[in-house]
Motif scaffolding. Structure first.
Motif, PDB file in Angstrom:
ATOM      1  N   ALA A 258       7.187 -27.652 -21.541  1.00  0.00           N
ATOM      2  CA  ALA A 258       7.351 -29.065 -21.869  1.00  0.00           C
ATOM      3  C   ALA A 258       6.061 -29.584 -22.484  1.00  0.00           C
ATOM      4  O   ALA A 258       4.969 -29.317 -21.989  1.00  0.00           O
ATOM      5  CB  ALA A 258       7.683 -29.867 -20.609  1.00  0.00           C
ATOM      6  N   GLU A 259       6.178 -30.332 -23.564  1.00  0.00           N
ATOM      7  CA  GLU A 259       4.979 -30.885 -24.198  1.00  0.00           C
ATOM      8  C   GLU A 259       4.506 -32.081 -23.378  1.00  0.00           C
ATOM      9  O   GLU A 259       5.183 -33.082 -23.263  1.00  0.00           O
ATOM     10  CB  GLU A 259       5.287 -31.296 -25.634  1.00  0.00           C
ATOM     11  N   ARG A 260       3.326 -31.924 -22.792  1.00  0.00           N
ATOM     12  CA  ARG A 260       2.790 -32.963 -21.914  1.00  0.00           C
ATOM     13  C   ARG A 260       2.000 -33.996 -22.696  1.00  0.00           C
ATOM     14  O   ARG A 260       2.049 -35.179 -22.435  1.00  0.00           O
ATOM     15  CB  ARG A 260       1.912 -32.313 -20.842  1.00  0.00           C
ATOM     16  N   LEU A 261       1.247 -33.533 -23.665  1.00  0.00           N
ATOM     17  CA  LEU A 261       0.461 -34.384 -24.551  1.00  0.00           C
ATOM     18  C   LEU A 261       0.645 -33.843 -25.957  1.00  0.00           C
ATOM     19  O   LEU A 261       1.086 -32.712 -26.132  1.00  0.00           O
ATOM     20  CB  LEU A 261      -1.025 -34.342 -24.166  1.00  0.00           C
ATOM     21  N   PRO A 262       0.335 -34.617 -26.992  1.00  0.00           N
ATOM     22  CA  PRO A 262       0.489 -34.088 -28.350  1.00  0.00           C
ATOM     23  C   PRO A 262      -0.232 -32.757 -28.526  1.00  0.00           C
ATOM     24  O   PRO A 262      -1.449 -32.660 -28.347  1.00  0.00           O
ATOM     25  CB  PRO A 262      -0.136 -35.189 -29.218  1.00  0.00           C
ATOM     26  N   VAL A 264      -0.063 -30.107 -26.646  1.00  0.00           N
ATOM     27  CA  VAL A 264      -0.359 -29.384 -25.416  1.00  0.00           C
ATOM     28  C   VAL A 264       0.957 -29.033 -24.732  1.00  0.00           C
ATOM     29  O   VAL A 264       1.760 -29.909 -24.448  1.00  0.00           O
ATOM     30  CB  VAL A 264      -1.236 -30.217 -24.462  1.00  0.00           C
ATOM     31  N   TRP A 265       1.174 -27.738 -24.473  1.00  0.00           N
ATOM     32  CA  TRP A 265       2.379 -27.282 -23.800  1.00  0.00           C
ATOM     33  C   TRP A 265       2.010 -26.803 -22.404  1.00  0.00           C
ATOM     34  O   TRP A 265       1.036 -26.065 -22.227  1.00  0.00           O
ATOM     35  CB  TRP A 265       3.050 -26.153 -24.566  1.00  0.00           C
ATOM     36  N   VAL A 266       2.773 -27.215 -21.414  1.00  0.00           N
ATOM     37  CA  VAL A 266       2.551 -26.780 -20.046  1.00  0.00           C
ATOM     38  C   VAL A 266       3.822 -26.086 -19.587  1.00  0.00           C
ATOM     39  O   VAL A 266       4.872 -26.712 -19.470  1.00  0.00           O
ATOM     40  CB  VAL A 266       2.206 -27.962 -19.128  1.00  0.00           C
ATOM     41  N   ALA A 267       3.759 -24.785 -19.366  1.00  0.00           N
ATOM     42  CA  ALA A 267       4.936 -24.007 -18.991  1.00  0.00           C
ATOM     43  C   ALA A 267       5.379 -24.354 -17.580  1.00  0.00           C
ATOM     44  O   ALA A 267       4.573 -24.768 -16.745  1.00  0.00           O
ATOM     45  CB  ALA A 267       4.630 -22.518 -19.095  1.00  0.00           C
ATOM     46  N   GLY A 268       6.671 -24.182 -17.322  1.00  0.00           N
ATOM     47  CA  GLY A 268       7.210 -24.474 -16.010  1.00  0.00           C
ATOM     48  C   GLY A 268       6.500 -23.696 -14.926  1.00  0.00           C
ATOM     49  O   GLY A 268       6.243 -22.504 -15.072  1.00  0.00           O
ATOM     50  N   LEU A 283      -2.008 -24.197 -24.690  1.00  0.00           N
ATOM     51  CA  LEU A 283      -0.870 -23.743 -23.898  1.00  0.00           C
ATOM     52  C   LEU A 283      -1.367 -23.329 -22.528  1.00  0.00           C
ATOM     53  O   LEU A 283      -2.288 -22.516 -22.411  1.00  0.00           O
ATOM     54  CB  LEU A 283      -0.183 -22.555 -24.581  1.00  0.00           C
ATOM     55  N   VAL A 284      -0.766 -23.910 -21.493  1.00  0.00           N
ATOM     56  CA  VAL A 284      -1.050 -23.527 -20.117  1.00  0.00           C
ATOM     57  C   VAL A 284       0.195 -22.829 -19.587  1.00  0.00           C
ATOM     58  O   VAL A 284       1.259 -23.443 -19.474  1.00  0.00           O
ATOM     59  CB  VAL A 284      -1.394 -24.757 -19.250  1.00  0.00           C
TER      60      VAL A 284
END
Length: 345
Positions: A258-262, A264-268, A283-284
């Protein structure tokens, strides 16, 4: 139209990426959290390949496991060709011949390259020409020192690396992408000796005079991940959207994130403290633990199970799975894998 098979060359040592490739084979290095071999197999699957072969030598069990997992996820039937002694590109075809039997055409790709080539167009050009082999070529990158593949006005390959083949006048130099399209009959031309046989040196040159080896000029993102700098560049290019991911169905690195900030992707499943500083693109991955006061990005990839404590920073860098940073540690323009810190620029 007959059966189409694919082969990914995964037996290399990856010496220029050491010490990273002392941990995993080069075709298994994670690129935005996805093993590189999965991109290669996804490229083949997208072109219509349903059965593939990978050859393994360096850390063979690890390479076979990564390739097997990728193939299962993509719905591919996979055969692993084990090479206790490296057989070279031509020898790899010879050693895997039983697994390739029955195919009328073969797509052969290097497992250590990220390339968004249109394999369908290359295959169509190959079949239309009636060639035994088609080398997929690119414009020579500016300032690069890659050996050239020289092609005549009719598209026939006449010289490789300045010394293999009959040569000729008025030839155009191109960069070889590492992708071959082969007719089944080409396998008959692979010699039994030398055991380590290279297609460009031992198989193609005797066939060039007849025009049986042809070039197909393509375009697209290409990166051989040959150095830590090039490896980091590939990760940043994916984050920045410079790699057309539609060419790699089933190898989407941001799926389920899910894109948390422009940018920046944070995986489940990832734990990111609300106090952490996130700067895109980054990407985290799932299972990572980023503490308050940590800084991630831009151009950062934090692998699964990583720990980034307070005061630590990850910029233009990649953290491999399970890597724990020290409080206040800064990883910039580098790869962190366990205790290893490998500069990339």
């Amino acid at each position: 139209m007959g059966d189409l098979a694919g082969m990914v060359l995964c037996a290399g040592l990856g010496t220029r990426l050491r010490p990273l490739t002392a941990r995993v084979p080069k075709p298994a290095v994670p690129v935005c959290g996805v093993p590189l071999v999965r991109y290669s197999l996804a490229l083949l699957a997208g072109a219509g390949v349903r059965r593939a072969v990978v050859n393994v030598h360096h850390l063979p069990d690890a390479m076979a496991a990564e390739a097997g997992a990728a193939a299962r996820a993509l719905g591919l039937s996979l055969t692993v060709s084990r090479e206790p002694v490296i057989a070279g590109t031509g020898g790899a075809l010879r050693e895997a011949r039983a697994a390739l039997r029955g195919a009328d055409a073969l797509l052969l790709v290097n497992g250590d390259v990220l390339f968004d080539v249109d394999l369908g167009a290359a295959l169509a050009a190959h079949r239309a020409s009636g060639a035994l082999a088609t080398m997929v070529l690119l414009p020579m990158p500016a300032g690069a020192r890659y050996a050239a593949v020289e092609v005549d006005a009719g598209g026939a390959v006449r010289r490789i690396a300045g010394r293999f083949g009959p040569g000729g006048e008025g030839l155009a130099p191109w960069h070889f992408s590492g992708v071959h399209v082969l007719s089944a009959a080409l396998l008959d031309a692979v010699p039994a000796e030398p055991f380590e046989a290279d297609v460009n040196r031992h198989v193609y040159p005797p066939l060039m005079a007849s025009g049986a080896i042809r070039g197909h000029v393509a375009a697209g993102y290409w990166n051989d991940l040959g150095t830590p700098e090039r490896y980091l560049e590939a990760n940043r290019d994916l984050l920045a959207g410079r790699v057309p991911l539609a060419r790699f169905p089933g190898a989407e690195p941001f799926a389920g994130a899910a894109e948390r900030l422009p940018g920046v992707w944070v995986a489940g499943g990832a734990r990111v403290d609300p106090g952490a500083r996130l700067a895109g693109p980054a990407l985290v991955c799932a299972g990572a633990d980023v503490a308050a006061g940590a800084e991630i990005g831009p151009g950062a990839v934090v692998g699964p199970g990583c720990r980034v404590p307070a005061g630590a920073a990850v910029r233009r860098a990649v953290l491999w799975a399970g890597t724990a940073l020290a409080p206040g540690e800064r990883v910039e323009d580098a790869v962190a894998a366990g205790a290893d810190r490998v500069r990339g620029g």
